[in-house]
Enzyme design. Structure first.
Site, PDB file in Angstrom:
ATOM      1  N   ASP A   1       0.831  -1.205   0.000  1.00  0.00           N
ATOM      2  CA  ASP A   1       0.000   0.000   0.000  1.00  0.00           C
ATOM      3  C   ASP A   1       0.866   1.256   0.000  1.00  0.00           C
ATOM      4  OD1 ASP A   1       0.876  -0.093   2.606  1.00  0.00           O
ATOM      5  OD2 ASP A   1      -1.106   0.081   3.522  1.00  0.00           O
TER       6      ASP A   1
ATOM      7  N   GLU B   1       8.829  -3.817  10.831  1.00  0.00           N
ATOM      8  CA  GLU B   1       9.221  -2.515  10.274  1.00  0.00           C
ATOM      9  C   GLU B   1       9.706  -1.577  11.378  1.00  0.00           C
ATOM     10  OE1 GLU B   1       6.564  -0.715   7.446  1.00  0.00           O
ATOM     11  OE2 GLU B   1       7.644   1.185   7.471  1.00  0.00           O
TER      12      GLU B   1
HETATM   13  O1  KIV Z   1       3.496  -1.041   1.626  1.00  0.00           O
HETATM   14  C1  KIV Z   1       4.658  -1.444   1.653  1.00  0.00           C
HETATM   15  O2  KIV Z   1       5.451  -1.227   0.729  1.00  0.00           O
HETATM   16  C2  KIV Z   1       5.093  -2.177   2.825  1.00  0.00           C
HETATM   17  C3  KIV Z   1       6.541  -2.451   2.972  1.00  0.00           C
HETATM   18  C4  KIV Z   1       7.241  -1.218   3.324  1.00  0.00           C
HETATM   19  C5  KIV Z   1       6.804  -3.544   3.925  1.00  0.00           C
HETATM   20  O3  KIV Z   1       4.295  -2.514   3.642  1.00  0.00           O
END
Ligand code: KIV
Length: 298
Positions: free
Chosen positions: A81, A215
């Protein structure tokens, strides 16, 4: 082409020549169990941890990029997202809709032959009760040919993860900094509450998640979580002791303008390359050098 795991192609042998009633049954050819071509499956992805194989994941949001990163041999591709920010230009991941995620996931699903493809459930598509979550995740899998969903989750989402898994939907959890909660957090900050992080990660594993993104958490906490879990941890800003890493492709390729987080290592300067190439093109058009004889029809 990148090296593939031995377990790449699961086979089921139907050979039964030694059956007790001595029927002569010709040895059957192995049946390839695959989605599109020979993609890595969620169980294979989980098994990489036990095999000691480090996992690489990147994001992709369209057909062309998905083909390129898949051909480079990554184990996982995430339709993140983050698209809300890096493709749509919003200032958070909150605005992107389920329909928009599915539209882009479909492009990626059409492109990928080898990697496992995971799609983010956007805010608030998994906060509306477990049946609605199954309906929404089910749409992602039905309409995009991707194989799994990811949801930003803590202990509070364990029931939703379990419900999705019970419906046959592989779930990647996402603990630590959860960008969808930015308004509650008051900003994108490193998460340091070890007890909470450990409980969130264990709850996701117990609920049946096949892997978990960590994260923006300190390296030593990520290391302890990784040691406690049987499922792979995929770090982003969580240090080198995770079982794998994930990066936003725009960051990895040096395409991001403005703020770039500390954990990002750009492996190319495509922003600079694009600026140079387009400026060269413009110059040649102005000078009457393009198109030349070579690039036209007689
Ligand atoms: O939306 C995304 O790209 C993510 C990654 C940063 C893990 O959730």
């Amino acid at each position: 082409m990148a090296e593939r795991p031995d377990s790449w192609l699961e086979t089921v042998s139907l050979a039964a020549n030694d059956s007790p009633n001595k029927r002569i049954v010709p040895a059957a050819k192995p049946i390839a169990m695959s989605l599109k071509s020979q993609r890595i499956t969620a169980p294979q992805f989980t098994a990489f941890k036990a095999e000691g194989r480090k996992i690489s994941m990147v994001t992709a949001y369209d057909y062309a990029m998905a083909r390129l990163v898949d051909a480079a041999g990554v184990e996982g591709i995430l339709v993140g997202d983050s698209m809300s920010m890096v493709v749509q230009g919003h200032d958070s991941t909150l605005p992107v809709t389920l329909d928009e995620m599915i539209y882009h996931a479909e492009m990626v699903g059409r492109a990928v032959e080898h990697a496992l493809v995971v799609v983010d459930m956007p805010f608030p598509s998994f906060h509306l009760g477990k049946y609605k979550a199954i309906e929404n995740a089910g749409r992602i899998l039905k309409e995009s040919r991707c194989q799994a969903v990811k949801l930003e989750s803590g202990v509070e989402q364990a029931e939703t993860i379990a419900a999705l898994v019970s419906a046959g939907i592989p779930v990647m959890a996402h603990c630590g900094l959860r960008p969808q909660t930015v308004n509650q957090l008051g900003g994108y900050r490193v998460q340091r509450e070890e007890k909470q992080l450990m409980s969130d990660a264990k709850a996701a594993e117990q609920a049946g998640a096949f892997a978990i993104v960590l994260e923006c958490i300190p390296r030593n906490i990520a290391k302890r979580i990784t040691a406690e879990l049987a499922i792979p941890t995929i770090g982003i800003g969580a240090g080198a002791d995770c079982d794998g890493q994930v990066l936003v492709i725009n960051d990895l390729l040096g395409l991001t303008e403005g703020f770039v987080p500390k954990f990002v290592k750009p492996y190319a300067d495509l922003k600079g390359e694009i600026a140079r190439a387009v400026a060269d093109y413009r110059h040649e058009v102005r000078e009457g050098k393009f198109p030349d004889k070579e690039h036209g029809y007689g």
